[in-house]
Design a protein around this motif. Structure first.
Motif, PDB file in Angstrom:
ATOM      1  N   GLU A  76       0.790  -1.114  -0.116  1.00  0.00           N
ATOM      2  CA  GLU A  76       0.097   0.074  -0.119  1.00  0.00           C
ATOM      3  C   GLU A  76       0.907   1.067  -0.110  1.00  0.00           C
ATOM      4  O   GLU A  76       1.916   1.096   0.655  1.00  0.00           O
ATOM      5  N   ASP A  77       0.346   2.308  -0.514  1.00  0.00           N
ATOM      6  CA  ASP A  77       0.980   3.599  -0.495  1.00  0.00           C
ATOM      7  C   ASP A  77       0.676   4.112   0.843  1.00  0.00           C
ATOM      8  O   ASP A  77      -0.542   3.923   1.555  1.00  0.00           O
ATOM      9  N   TYR A  78       1.489   4.925   1.422  1.00  0.00           N
ATOM     10  CA  TYR A  78       1.283   5.477   2.510  1.00  0.00           C
ATOM     11  C   TYR A  78       2.182   7.112   2.698  1.00  0.00           C
ATOM     12  O   TYR A  78       2.892   7.130   1.799  1.00  0.00           O
ATOM     13  N   LEU A  79       1.747   7.877   3.454  1.00  0.00           N
ATOM     14  CA  LEU A  79       2.621   9.120   4.040  1.00  0.00           C
ATOM     15  C   LEU A  79       3.443   8.905   5.109  1.00  0.00           C
ATOM     16  O   LEU A  79       3.057   8.463   5.964  1.00  0.00           O
ATOM     17  N   HIS A  80       4.583   8.939   4.836  1.00  0.00           N
ATOM     18  CA  HIS A  80       5.685   9.054   5.974  1.00  0.00           C
ATOM     19  C   HIS A  80       5.962  10.362   6.426  1.00  0.00           C
ATOM     20  O   HIS A  80       6.331  11.008   5.701  1.00  0.00           O
ATOM     21  N   LEU A  81       5.115  10.779   7.621  1.00  0.00           N
ATOM     22  CA  LEU A  81       5.288  11.888   8.434  1.00  0.00           C
ATOM     23  C   LEU A  81       6.626  12.029   8.564  1.00  0.00           C
ATOM     24  O   LEU A  81       7.304  11.451   9.684  1.00  0.00           O
ATOM     25  N   ASP A  82       7.554  12.914   8.169  1.00  0.00           N
ATOM     26  CA  ASP A  82       8.902  13.372   8.583  1.00  0.00           C
ATOM     27  C   ASP A  82       9.171  14.118   9.744  1.00  0.00           C
ATOM     28  O   ASP A  82       9.941  13.731  10.466  1.00  0.00           O
ATOM     29  N   ASP A  83       8.245  15.017   9.861  1.00  0.00           N
ATOM     30  CA  ASP A  83       8.446  15.777  11.009  1.00  0.00           C
ATOM     31  C   ASP A  83       7.202  16.819  11.133  1.00  0.00           C
ATOM     32  O   ASP A  83       6.531  17.033  10.274  1.00  0.00           O
ATOM     33  N   LEU A  84       6.846  16.878  12.488  1.00  0.00           N
ATOM     34  CA  LEU A  84       5.769  17.859  13.001  1.00  0.00           C
ATOM     35  C   LEU A  84       6.411  18.946  14.073  1.00  0.00           C
ATOM     36  O   LEU A  84       6.941  18.294  15.185  1.00  0.00           O
ATOM     37  N   TYR A  85       6.413  20.114  13.774  1.00  0.00           N
ATOM     38  CA  TYR A  85       6.955  21.077  14.553  1.00  0.00           C
ATOM     39  C   TYR A  85       6.035  22.067  14.829  1.00  0.00           C
ATOM     40  O   TYR A  85       5.419  22.731  14.273  1.00  0.00           O
ATOM     41  N   TRP A 134       4.747   7.408  11.118  1.00  0.00           N
ATOM     42  CA  TRP A 134       5.788   8.315  11.728  1.00  0.00           C
ATOM     43  C   TRP A 134       6.510   7.382  12.703  1.00  0.00           C
ATOM     44  O   TRP A 134       5.839   6.334  13.171  1.00  0.00           O
ATOM     45  N   GLU A 135       7.706   8.231  13.255  1.00  0.00           N
ATOM     46  CA  GLU A 135       8.269   7.539  14.524  1.00  0.00           C
ATOM     47  C   GLU A 135       8.165   8.624  15.461  1.00  0.00           C
ATOM     48  O   GLU A 135       8.293   9.700  15.191  1.00  0.00           O
ATOM     49  N   VAL A 136       8.363   8.275  16.733  1.00  0.00           N
ATOM     50  CA  VAL A 136       8.402   9.280  17.964  1.00  0.00           C
ATOM     51  C   VAL A 136       9.286   8.463  19.099  1.00  0.00           C
ATOM     52  O   VAL A 136       9.224   7.437  19.219  1.00  0.00           O
ATOM     53  N   ALA A 137      10.087   9.631  19.468  1.00  0.00           N
ATOM     54  CA  ALA A 137      11.167   9.102  20.506  1.00  0.00           C
ATOM     55  C   ALA A 137      10.383   8.892  21.737  1.00  0.00           C
ATOM     56  O   ALA A 137       9.512   9.316  21.931  1.00  0.00           O
ATOM     57  N   GLU A 138      11.117   7.496  22.227  1.00  0.00           N
ATOM     58  CA  GLU A 138      10.349   7.003  23.497  1.00  0.00           C
ATOM     59  C   GLU A 138      10.306   7.944  24.636  1.00  0.00           C
ATOM     60  O   GLU A 138       9.407   8.137  25.351  1.00  0.00           O
ATOM     61  N   ALA A 139      11.315   8.968  24.652  1.00  0.00           N
ATOM     62  CA  ALA A 139      11.558   9.930  25.816  1.00  0.00           C
ATOM     63  C   ALA A 139      10.714  10.983  25.435  1.00  0.00           C
ATOM     64  O   ALA A 139      10.304  11.735  26.328  1.00  0.00           O
ATOM     65  N   ASN A 140       9.777  11.151  24.172  1.00  0.00           N
ATOM     66  CA  ASN A 140       9.251  12.572  23.834  1.00  0.00           C
ATOM     67  C   ASN A 140       7.880  12.022  24.179  1.00  0.00           C
ATOM     68  O   ASN A 140       6.630  12.056  23.465  1.00  0.00           O
ATOM     69  N   VAL A 141       7.402  12.087  25.683  1.00  0.00           N
ATOM     70  CA  VAL A 141       6.133  11.662  26.254  1.00  0.00           C
ATOM     71  C   VAL A 141       5.142  12.707  25.875  1.00  0.00           C
ATOM     72  O   VAL A 141       3.935  12.396  25.408  1.00  0.00           O
ATOM     73  N   ALA A 142       5.406  13.902  25.774  1.00  0.00           N
ATOM     74  CA  ALA A 142       4.353  15.072  25.418  1.00  0.00           C
ATOM     75  C   ALA A 142       3.995  14.826  24.018  1.00  0.00           C
ATOM     76  O   ALA A 142       2.663  15.030  23.770  1.00  0.00           O
ATOM     77  N   ALA A 143       4.874  14.463  23.015  1.00  0.00           N
ATOM     78  CA  ALA A 143       4.306  14.169  21.564  1.00  0.00           C
ATOM     79  C   ALA A 143       3.536  12.970  21.483  1.00  0.00           C
ATOM     80  O   ALA A 143       2.505  12.768  20.916  1.00  0.00           O
ATOM     81  N   GLN A 144       3.820  11.898  22.424  1.00  0.00           N
ATOM     82  CA  GLN A 144       2.942  10.786  22.508  1.00  0.00           C
ATOM     83  C   GLN A 144       1.595  10.798  22.747  1.00  0.00           C
ATOM     84  O   GLN A 144       0.685  10.635  22.414  1.00  0.00           O
TER      85      GLN A 144
END
Length: 110
Positions: free
Chosen positions: A42-51, A80-90
């Motif tokens: 399947e095609d998908y969008l890879h979110l590179d960054d959200l700031y 996308w990926e999110v760092a384990e330490a970035n709890v606020a983003a999670q």
């Protein structure tokens, strides 16, 4: 990253970026790459960054950017990926209804 390299990347097919502005100044952005999964086919969008600028967090800027990229995705999955330490983003991603899957990301530069 340099302005010239950024301009070059944004000119490539399958690369996108949306900028959130308030009173003519940038307050956030979301960038992505269009991809195809060999696993699912399947095609998908890879979110590179959200700031979102620190002073704008909590004002729904990130949520609006995520809804805007959903419009671009046109029903495709956004990953996308999110760092384990970035709890606020999670917490943010879970609040907008995203499912977070634990996964280790490998990096190798031979």
């Amino acid at each position: 990253m340099t302005p010239g390299k950024l301009k070059e990347l944004l000119g490539q097919a399958g690369v996108g970026c949306l900028i959130a502005e308030r009173d003519g100044r940038a307050i956030g952005y979301v960038s992505w790459l269009e991809r195809t999964s060999f696993w699912s086919g399947e095609d998908y969008l890879h979110l590179d960054d959200l700031y979102v600028a620190a002073g704008e967090r909590g004002n729904r800027v990130g949520e609006r950017l995520m809804h805007a990229i959903a419009g671009v995705a046109g029903g495709r999955v956004i990953r996308w990926e999110v760092a384990e330490a970035n709890v606020a983003a999670q917490r943010f991603y879970e609040r907008i209804g995203a499912t977070l899957i634990t996964k280790k990301i490998g990096r190798w530069r031979p």
